[in-house]
Design a protein around this motif. Structure first.
Motif, PDB file in Angstrom:
ATOM      1  N   ALA A 174       0.848  -1.186   0.000  1.00 18.18           N
ATOM      2  CA  ALA A 174       0.000   0.000   0.000  1.00 18.18           C
ATOM      3  C   ALA A 174       0.880   1.230   0.000  1.00 18.18           C
ATOM      4  N   PHE A 175       0.598   2.166  -0.871  1.00 23.36           N
ATOM      5  CA  PHE A 175       1.395   3.372  -0.973  1.00 23.36           C
ATOM      6  C   PHE A 175       0.577   4.577  -0.558  1.00 23.36           C
ATOM      7  N   ALA A 176       1.200   5.471   0.199  1.00 18.82           N
ATOM      8  CA  ALA A 176       0.557   6.725   0.548  1.00 18.82           C
ATOM      9  C   ALA A 176       0.687   7.671  -0.634  1.00 18.82           C
ATOM     10  N   GLU A 177      -0.245   8.623  -0.730  1.00 18.61           N
ATOM     11  CA  GLU A 177      -0.149   9.619  -1.778  1.00 18.61           C
ATOM     12  C   GLU A 177       1.036  10.526  -1.493  1.00 18.61           C
ATOM     13  N   ASP A 178       1.569  11.096  -2.551  1.00 16.88           N
ATOM     14  CA  ASP A 178       2.707  12.006  -2.442  1.00 16.88           C
ATOM     15  C   ASP A 178       3.914  11.215  -1.956  1.00 16.88           C
ATOM     16  N   HIS A 179       4.550  11.647  -0.930  1.00 20.64           N
ATOM     17  CA  HIS A 179       5.655  10.924  -0.310  1.00 20.64           C
ATOM     18  C   HIS A 179       5.223  10.710   1.118  1.00 20.64           C
ATOM     19  N   GLY A 180       5.300   9.872   1.798  1.00 22.44           N
ATOM     20  CA  GLY A 180       4.788   9.704   3.139  1.00 22.44           C
ATOM     21  C   GLY A 180       5.193   8.376   3.677  1.00 22.44           C
ATOM     22  N   LEU A 181       4.222   7.530   3.871  1.00 21.86           N
ATOM     23  CA  LEU A 181       4.417   6.263   4.550  1.00 21.86           C
ATOM     24  C   LEU A 181       3.979   5.129   3.632  1.00 21.86           C
ATOM     25  N   THR A 182       4.762   4.070   3.554  1.00 20.50           N
ATOM     26  CA  THR A 182       4.356   2.871   2.829  1.00 20.50           C
ATOM     27  C   THR A 182       4.443   1.687   3.782  1.00 20.50           C
ATOM     28  N   ILE A 183       3.500   0.745   3.645  1.00 18.81           N
ATOM     29  CA  ILE A 183       3.533  -0.461   4.472  1.00 18.81           C
ATOM     30  C   ILE A 183       3.166  -1.676   3.626  1.00 18.81           C
ATOM     31  N   GLU A 184       3.604  -2.823   4.108  1.00 19.22           N
ATOM     32  CA  GLU A 184       3.285  -4.105   3.487  1.00 19.22           C
ATOM     33  C   GLU A 184       3.103  -5.124   4.606  1.00 19.22           C
ATOM     34  N   ILE A 231       2.015 -12.073  11.712  1.00 18.10           N
ATOM     35  CA  ILE A 231       1.999 -11.199  10.548  1.00 18.10           C
ATOM     36  C   ILE A 231       3.178 -10.249  10.712  1.00 18.10           C
ATOM     37  N   THR A 232       3.990 -10.121   9.657  1.00 19.68           N
ATOM     38  CA  THR A 232       5.121  -9.203   9.685  1.00 19.68           C
ATOM     39  C   THR A 232       4.750  -7.960   8.894  1.00 19.68           C
ATOM     40  N   ILE A 233       4.840  -6.812   9.554  1.00 26.15           N
ATOM     41  CA  ILE A 233       4.549  -5.527   8.922  1.00 26.15           C
ATOM     42  C   ILE A 233       5.884  -4.855   8.635  1.00 26.15           C
ATOM     43  N   THR A 234       6.128  -4.515   7.369  1.00 25.04           N
ATOM     44  CA  THR A 234       7.328  -3.773   7.010  1.00 25.04           C
ATOM     45  C   THR A 234       6.889  -2.489   6.323  1.00 25.04           C
ATOM     46  N   SER A 248      -7.955  -4.823   9.647  1.00 25.41           N
ATOM     47  CA  SER A 248      -7.285  -3.651   9.078  1.00 25.41           C
ATOM     48  C   SER A 248      -6.035  -3.341   9.882  1.00 25.41           C
ATOM     49  N   ILE A 249      -4.912  -3.196   9.193  1.00 27.79           N
ATOM     50  CA  ILE A 249      -3.652  -2.833   9.825  1.00 27.79           C
ATOM     51  C   ILE A 249      -3.298  -1.432   9.361  1.00 27.79           C
ATOM     52  N   THR A 250      -3.264  -0.488  10.287  1.00 35.24           N
ATOM     53  CA  THR A 250      -3.003   0.912   9.967  1.00 35.24           C
ATOM     54  C   THR A 250      -1.695   1.358  10.599  1.00 35.24           C
ATOM     55  N   ALA A 251      -0.854   1.981   9.787  1.00 36.48           N
ATOM     56  CA  ALA A 251       0.383   2.585  10.286  1.00 36.48           C
ATOM     57  C   ALA A 251       0.240   4.090  10.131  1.00 36.48           C
ATOM     58  N   GLN A 252       0.636   4.828  11.157  1.00 33.58           N
ATOM     59  CA  GLN A 252       0.540   6.286  11.110  1.00 33.58           C
ATOM     60  C   GLN A 252       1.761   6.900  11.773  1.00 33.58           C
ATOM     61  N   GLN A 253       2.235   7.980  11.158  1.00 32.68           N
ATOM     62  CA  GLN A 253       3.356   8.728  11.716  1.00 32.68           C
ATOM     63  C   GLN A 253       2.937  10.187  11.735  1.00 32.68           C
ATOM     64  N   GLY A 254       2.813  10.738  12.925  1.00 39.26           N
ATOM     65  CA  GLY A 254       2.354  12.119  13.055  1.00 39.26           C
ATOM     66  C   GLY A 254       0.866  12.224  12.771  1.00 39.26           C
ATOM     67  N   SER A 255       0.420  13.451  12.435  1.00 36.56           N
ATOM     68  CA  SER A 255      -1.012  13.659  12.244  1.00 36.56           C
ATOM     69  C   SER A 255      -1.408  13.933  10.795  1.00 36.56           C
ATOM     70  N   LEU A 256      -0.459  14.001   9.871  1.00 30.85           N
ATOM     71  CA  LEU A 256      -0.780  14.294   8.471  1.00 30.85           C
ATOM     72  C   LEU A 256      -1.387  13.069   7.794  1.00 30.85           C
ATOM     73  N   ILE A 257      -2.383  13.307   6.935  1.00 26.57           N
ATOM     74  CA  ILE A 257      -3.085  12.209   6.267  1.00 26.57           C
ATOM     75  C   ILE A 257      -2.162  11.424   5.330  1.00 26.57           C
ATOM     76  N   GLN A 258      -1.161  12.084   4.700  1.00 31.13           N
ATOM     77  CA  GLN A 258      -0.265  11.345   3.811  1.00 31.13           C
ATOM     78  C   GLN A 258       0.688  10.449   4.581  1.00 31.13           C
ATOM     79  N   ASN A 259       0.725  10.584   5.898  1.00 31.45           N
ATOM     80  CA  ASN A 259       1.561   9.724   6.729  1.00 31.45           C
ATOM     81  C   ASN A 259       0.718   8.673   7.448  1.00 31.45           C
ATOM     82  N   LYS A 260      -0.355   8.220   6.782  1.00 30.00           N
ATOM     83  CA  LYS A 260      -1.221   7.186   7.336  1.00 30.00           C
ATOM     84  C   LYS A 260      -1.582   6.230   6.209  1.00 30.00           C
TER      85      LYS A 260
END
Length: 143
Positions: free
Chosen positions: A9-19, A29-32, A85-97
């Protein structure tokens, strides 16, 4: 055992990606992932199909922005079958979720074969077309 690879899953712009990766029938389950910032911690939260929180983890990204977390599947919190649902978030910006979904049944991970099945189907159809054109094979009997 077959290895299950969930789509990245890719975040829009540049932000956070998880698999999310797991082995069929596995209880882990391994989250990277990768974060653009190494200053703020990444929070990983797992929600059951009914919306209950079943797991939370917080970790600091490495110097290159990568992070890894292993989540145990099973026990009373994981008794409901369905999509977690597995959600990763860094900070409060939507592109970092970012959120990915993993299916769990009977307290174990269920494989996702959608992309693999599509590739096998395309290769099979292409092979039939190429072989029938080159060998002048006919699948219909001549009368």
């Amino acid at each position: 055992m077959l290895v299950v690879a969930m789509p990245m899953a890719f975040a829009e712009d540049h932000g956070l990606t998880i698999e999310a990766d797991a082995v069929e029938g596995s209880t882990t389950i391994t989250i990277t992932g990768h974060a653009t910032s190494t200053i703020n911690p990444v929070t990983i939260m797992v929600l059951a199909p009914n919306g209950n929180v079943v797991s939370i983890d917080q970790l600091n990204p490495d110097s290159d922005g990568s992070f890894t977390s292993t989540i145990g599947v099973g026990g009373p919190m994981w008794k409901q079958d369905g999509e977690y649902s597995i959600t990763a978030q860094q900070g409060s910006l939507i592109q970092n979720k970012m959120t990915v979904v993993v299916e769990v049944a009977d307290g174990a991970v269920v494989p996702e074969f959608g992309a693999i099945a599509s590739v096998v189907l395309v290769v099979a159809i292409s092979s039939i077309i190429v072989l029938s054109a080159k060998g002048r094979l006919s699948f219909t009997p001549r009368i």
